[in-house]
Design an enzyme around this catalytic site. Structure first.
Site, PDB file in Angstrom:
ATOM      1  N   LYS A   6       0.825  -1.280   0.217  1.00 36.23           N
ATOM      2  CA  LYS A   6      -0.099   0.022   0.039  1.00 36.23           C
ATOM      3  C   LYS A   6       0.885   1.267   0.124  1.00 36.23           C
ATOM      4  CE  LYS A   6      -4.390   1.848   2.200  1.00 36.23           C
ATOM      5  NZ  LYS A   6      -4.542   2.305   0.692  1.00 36.23           N
ATOM      6  N   VAL A  40       6.758   0.970   5.804  1.00 35.54           N
ATOM      7  CA  VAL A  40       7.698   0.045   5.135  1.00 35.54           C
ATOM      8  C   VAL A  40       7.535  -0.041   3.516  1.00 35.54           C
ATOM      9  CG1 VAL A  40       8.502  -2.442   4.602  1.00 35.54           C
ATOM     10  CG2 VAL A  40       7.756  -1.861   6.889  1.00 35.54           C
ATOM     11  N   CYS A  41       6.243   0.449   2.969  1.00 35.37           N
ATOM     12  CA  CYS A  41       6.342   0.543   1.510  1.00 35.37           C
ATOM     13  C   CYS A  41       6.928   1.829   1.204  1.00 35.37           C
ATOM     14  CB  CYS A  41       4.791   0.528   1.109  1.00 35.37           C
ATOM     15  SG  CYS A  41       4.027  -1.103   1.317  1.00 35.37           S
ATOM     16  N   THR A  42       6.611   2.871   1.952  1.00 38.88           N
ATOM     17  CA  THR A  42       7.441   4.214   1.634  1.00 38.88           C
ATOM     18  C   THR A  42       8.872   3.895   1.555  1.00 38.88           C
ATOM     19  OG1 THR A  42       5.509   5.466   2.547  1.00 38.88           O
ATOM     20  CG2 THR A  42       7.436   6.689   2.399  1.00 38.88           C
ATOM     21  N   ALA A  52       9.963   2.174  -1.373  1.00 39.05           N
ATOM     22  CA  ALA A  52       9.793   2.997  -2.579  1.00 39.05           C
ATOM     23  C   ALA A  52      11.044   4.190  -2.737  1.00 39.05           C
ATOM     24  CB  ALA A  52       8.648   3.846  -2.742  1.00 39.05           C
TER      25      ALA A  52
END
Length: 151
Positions: free
Chosen positions: A40, A45-47, A50
């Site tokens: 998401k 963690v996704c940020t 990325a």
């Protein structure tokens, strides 16, 4: 049936942050691809993942690869995420989860969309698949694989 190392990348298309249709076949025979699925936009963690792809993006480009991030978020969500964190690579919206099914990316802990990275060589053959909820390891593994391809 999940994709495996040695499989040919299936043809797929999805909307990118500009609302245009991305087609995987436009890249085959031209450059390697690093395709990563993540849960998401805007989550911790996704940020981090990325931003790590962003910070290493030039190295991916120097190795002849394009980076593509895929999640079920909308095009609008991706556009905000890309803009906020200055992400230079392609983000694709998989809100119907067709790409996740096509690649065989399963949920982690039953409910969280899986985090999985595929490295595809210039000829469209999958040369690495890595699955881990830890975001930063994906970048290391993908770069190591690409460096082996360019030797």
């Amino acid at each position: 049936m999940p994709l495996k190392v040695g499989d040919k990348l299936p043809n797929f298309s999805a909307k990118d942050t500009n609302g245009t249709i991305f087609n995987s076949q436009d890249y085959i025979e031209k450059q390697a691809l690093v395709i990563y699925f993540y849960p998401k936009d805007e989550t911790k963690v996704c940020t981090q993942q990325a931003c790590s792809f962003r910070d290493n993006y030039q190295e991916f480009k120097d190795l002849g690869a394009e980076v593509i991030g895929i999640s079920a978020d909308t095009v609008t969500s991706h556009l905000k995420f890309k803009s906020k964190f200055n992400l230079p690579f392609i983000l694709l919206s998989d809100n119907d989860k067709k790409l996740r099914k096509l690649f065989g990316v399963e949920n982690d802990f039953l409910i969280i969309p899986g985090r999985q990275t595929f490295v595809v060589d210039k000829n469209g053959i999958i040369v690495m698949i890595f699955n881990s909820m830890s975001g930063n390891i994906h970048i290391e593994k993908a770069l190591k694989t690409l460096k082996k391809l360019t030797k």
